[in-house]
Design a protein around this motif. Sequence first.
Motif, PDB file in Angstrom:
ATOM      1  N   PHE A  69       0.850  -1.200   0.000  1.00  0.00           N
ATOM      2  CA  PHE A  69       0.000   0.000   0.000  1.00  0.00           C
ATOM      3  C   PHE A  69       0.884   1.249   0.000  1.00  0.00           C
ATOM      4  CE2 PHE A  69      -3.372   2.851   1.744  1.00  0.00           C
ATOM      5  CZ  PHE A  69      -4.260   2.670   0.695  1.00  0.00           C
ATOM      6  N   ASN A  88       2.649   4.273  -2.967  1.00  0.00           N
ATOM      7  CA  ASN A  88       2.159   5.400  -3.779  1.00  0.00           C
ATOM      8  C   ASN A  88       1.046   4.999  -4.748  1.00  0.00           C
ATOM      9  OD1 ASN A  88       3.884   7.432  -2.730  1.00  0.00           O
ATOM     10  ND2 ASN A  88       5.573   6.511  -3.859  1.00  0.00           N
ATOM     11  N   MET A  89       1.259   3.884  -5.470  1.00  0.00           N
ATOM     12  CA  MET A  89       0.291   3.534  -6.512  1.00  0.00           C
ATOM     13  C   MET A  89      -1.007   3.019  -5.917  1.00  0.00           C
ATOM     14  SD  MET A  89       0.026   3.943  -9.676  1.00  0.00           S
ATOM     15  CE  MET A  89      -1.703   4.294  -9.619  1.00  0.00           C
ATOM     16  N   ARG A 136       4.286  -4.067   4.429  1.00  0.00           N
ATOM     17  CA  ARG A 136       5.401  -4.585   5.223  1.00  0.00           C
ATOM     18  C   ARG A 136       5.428  -3.909   6.600  1.00  0.00           C
ATOM     19  NH1 ARG A 136      10.919  -3.357   5.158  1.00  0.00           N
ATOM     20  NH2 ARG A 136      10.330  -1.584   3.874  1.00  0.00           N
ATOM     21  N   ARG A 137       5.615  -2.572   6.624  1.00  0.00           N
ATOM     22  CA  ARG A 137       5.692  -1.863   7.916  1.00  0.00           C
ATOM     23  C   ARG A 137       4.274  -1.590   8.433  1.00  0.00           C
ATOM     24  NH1 ARG A 137       8.786   3.183   6.053  1.00  0.00           N
ATOM     25  NH2 ARG A 137       7.535   2.676   4.224  1.00  0.00           N
ATOM     26  N   VAL A 158       2.976  -4.465  -5.000  1.00  0.00           N
ATOM     27  CA  VAL A 158       4.358  -4.393  -4.490  1.00  0.00           C
ATOM     28  C   VAL A 158       5.287  -4.191  -5.685  1.00  0.00           C
ATOM     29  CG1 VAL A 158       3.948  -5.803  -2.438  1.00  0.00           C
ATOM     30  CG2 VAL A 158       4.619  -6.914  -4.591  1.00  0.00           C
ATOM     31  N   VAL A 180       4.852  -3.102 -12.874  1.00  0.00           N
ATOM     32  CA  VAL A 180       5.382  -2.895 -14.221  1.00  0.00           C
ATOM     33  C   VAL A 180       6.114  -4.155 -14.719  1.00  0.00           C
ATOM     34  CG1 VAL A 180       7.587  -1.847 -13.511  1.00  0.00           C
ATOM     35  CG2 VAL A 180       6.567  -1.173 -15.670  1.00  0.00           C
TER      36      VAL A 180
HETATM   37  N1  LIG Z   1       4.243   4.816  -8.540  1.00  0.00           N
HETATM   38  C1  LIG Z   1       3.686   4.800  -9.750  1.00  0.00           C
HETATM   39  O1  LIG Z   1       3.400   5.865 -10.338  1.00  0.00           O
HETATM   40  C2  LIG Z   1       3.384   3.499 -10.428  1.00  0.00           C
HETATM   41  C3  LIG Z   1       3.704   2.286  -9.848  1.00  0.00           C
HETATM   42  N2  LIG Z   1       3.393   1.109 -10.484  1.00  0.00           N
HETATM   43  C4  LIG Z   1       3.705  -0.175  -9.868  1.00  0.00           C
HETATM   44  O2  LIG Z   1       3.141  -0.203  -8.565  1.00  0.00           O
HETATM   45  C5  LIG Z   1       3.903  -1.063  -7.732  1.00  0.00           C
HETATM   46  C6  LIG Z   1       4.179  -0.335  -6.434  1.00  0.00           C
HETATM   47  O3  LIG Z   1       4.909   0.826  -6.726  1.00  0.00           O
HETATM   48  P1  LIG Z   1       4.839   2.078  -5.741  1.00  0.00           P
HETATM   49  O4  LIG Z   1       3.503   2.165  -5.119  1.00  0.00           O
HETATM   50  O5  LIG Z   1       5.377   3.226  -6.496  1.00  0.00           O
HETATM   51  O6  LIG Z   1       5.907   1.618  -4.635  1.00  0.00           O
HETATM   52  P2  LIG Z   1       5.962   1.962  -3.095  1.00  0.00           P
HETATM   53  O7  LIG Z   1       7.351   1.688  -2.659  1.00  0.00           O
HETATM   54  O8  LIG Z   1       5.370   3.304  -2.843  1.00  0.00           O
HETATM   55  O9  LIG Z   1       4.988   0.859  -2.425  1.00  0.00           O
HETATM   56  C7  LIG Z   1       5.321  -0.483  -2.326  1.00  0.00           C
HETATM   57  C8  LIG Z   1       4.477  -1.094  -1.227  1.00  0.00           C
HETATM   58  O10 LIG Z   1       4.806  -2.483  -1.117  1.00  0.00           O
HETATM   59  C9  LIG Z   1       4.944  -2.793   0.268  1.00  0.00           C
HETATM   60  N3  LIG Z   1       5.729  -4.002   0.457  1.00  0.00           N
HETATM   61  C10 LIG Z   1       7.071  -4.173   0.367  1.00  0.00           C
HETATM   62  N4  LIG Z   1       7.396  -5.463   0.627  1.00  0.00           N
HETATM   63  C11 LIG Z   1       6.234  -6.106   0.867  1.00  0.00           C
HETATM   64  C12 LIG Z   1       5.898  -7.437   1.191  1.00  0.00           C
HETATM   65  N5  LIG Z   1       6.835  -8.389   1.284  1.00  0.00           N
HETATM   66  N6  LIG Z   1       4.596  -7.744   1.406  1.00  0.00           N
HETATM   67  C13 LIG Z   1       3.629  -6.802   1.309  1.00  0.00           C
HETATM   68  N7  LIG Z   1       3.883  -5.515   0.996  1.00  0.00           N
HETATM   69  C14 LIG Z   1       5.165  -5.180   0.783  1.00  0.00           C
HETATM   70  C15 LIG Z   1       5.573  -1.550   0.836  1.00  0.00           C
HETATM   71  O11 LIG Z   1       5.470  -1.540   2.247  1.00  0.00           O
HETATM   72  P3  LIG Z   1       6.578  -0.721   3.086  1.00  0.00           P
HETATM   73  O12 LIG Z   1       6.431   0.717   2.649  1.00  0.00           O
HETATM   74  O13 LIG Z   1       6.183  -0.953   4.494  1.00  0.00           O
HETATM   75  O14 LIG Z   1       7.905  -1.304   2.687  1.00  0.00           O
HETATM   76  C16 LIG Z   1       4.722  -0.486   0.153  1.00  0.00           C
HETATM   77  O15 LIG Z   1       3.481  -0.340   0.819  1.00  0.00           O
HETATM   78  C17 LIG Z   1       5.187  -1.413  -8.504  1.00  0.00           C
HETATM   79  O16 LIG Z   1       5.095  -2.739  -8.961  1.00  0.00           O
HETATM   80  C18 LIG Z   1       5.189  -0.428  -9.672  1.00  0.00           C
HETATM   81  O17 LIG Z   1       5.751  -1.018 -10.829  1.00  0.00           O
HETATM   82  C19 LIG Z   1       2.731   1.092 -11.690  1.00  0.00           C
HETATM   83  C20 LIG Z   1       2.393   2.258 -12.300  1.00  0.00           C
HETATM   84  C21 LIG Z   1       2.719   3.558 -11.751  1.00  0.00           C
END
Ligand SMILES: NC(=O)C1=CN([C@@H]2O[C@H](COP(=O)(O)OP(=O)(O)OC[C@H]3O[C@@H](n4cnc5c(N)ncnc54)[C@H](OP(=O)(O)O)[C@@H]3O)[C@@H](O)[C@H]2O)C=CC1
Length: 267
Positions: free
Chosen positions: A14, A16-17, A41-42, A75, A101
């Motif tokens: 959860f 940015n996206m 995660r956190r 993720v 992506v």
């Molecule tokens: N940002 C964008 O504009 C876009 C992003 N995307 C795709 O969206 C996805 C996420 O990107 P984005 O939101 O930018 O990244 P972020 O880093 O903002 O979010 C990633 C999330 O994944 C969580 N996470 C990490 N490890 C685990 C785990 N083992 N189990 C469960 N949750 C976990 C993180 O938690 P914690 O913060 O606690 O580590 C965080 O909430 C990517 O695959 C990206 O390719 C696609 C299009 C556009």
Amino acid sequence: MLDLSTVRIAFLGFGNMASAMADGWIRSGAVKPEQLGAASRRQDVLEARTKARGMKAFATCEEAARWADVVVVAVKPHLVEGVVKPIRGILKDRLVLSVAVGRLFDFYESILESGTRHLSTLPNTPVSINEGIVICEARHSMTLDDEAFVEQLFAKLGLAEFADEKMMSAAGTLAGCGPAFAAMFIEALADGAVKHGVPRAAAYSLASQMLAGTAKLQLETGAHPGAMKDAVCSPGGTTIIGVAALERKGFRSAVIDAIDAIETRSR
Ligand SMILES: NC(=O)C1=CN([C@@H]2O[C@H](COP(=O)(O)OP(=O)(O)OC[C@H]3O[C@@H](n4cnc5c(N)ncnc54)[C@H](OP(=O)(O)O)[C@@H]3O)[C@@H](O)[C@H]2O)C=CC1
Ligand SMILES: O=C(O)[C@@H]1CCC=N1
């Protein structure tokens, strides 16, 4: 059939996206906050982000997936397999939507149980204000009912476009990475105006409104962007001076190179 007014949607990750999508659905009024849940995660960060939106927070991805009808995998791409594989038994009976992506149909076929309903997408951050784009892979394993539901669900976020595998990457790059490039352009335009005395806040709102208005004009008229540029450049006027300066700096080549660099990166 899944129904917008009752569906439970869980985000795995959860950041940015995912939060932009949640904001878009809540803002649209079509999905109530309590229909949305997330695991990440956190736990402290998750609690803060979900509480602010009135959403449910889950301690694990497994709990979130058990609760949900629709699971959004959000993720980072390299974490998808590790997050999805341990709960593939639960996902077998869920609709799985991916936003990671480069994680397309064949990849999910290789990590999910056979027969799981799934769709790979590439959304962008303006979905948070219902002005986004969701590029969806034409190849999927959804039922016709799921497809109708997903079209309704994504229409709440902006424009949903289906693209075949060959187009998925470049279309996703334009739509998904583009907001960062557009924001850099807004920032640079504002810096230029601030340099010449325009207050910072006014410079940002003028730059953003100018970009939004120009984009809307193109969308509504279908005008060729070159013709739109020509219409602004009066002979011997001010705009052509700026256009020539941008050309000297390779403005358009720089933008083309940005897309090219992403599309030819080593994966
Ligand atoms: N940002 C964008 O504009 C876009 C992003 N995307 C795709 O969206 C996805 C996420 O990107 P984005 O939101 O930018 O990244 P972020 O880093 O903002 O979010 C990633 C999330 O994944 C969580 N996470 C990490 N490890 C685990 C785990 N083992 N189990 C469960 N949750 C976990 C993180 O938690 P914690 O913060 O606690 O580590 C965080 O909430 C990517 O695959 C990206 O390719 C696609 C299009 C556009
Ligand atoms: O930078 C990234 O990897 C993600 C995918 C598209 C936009 N942001």
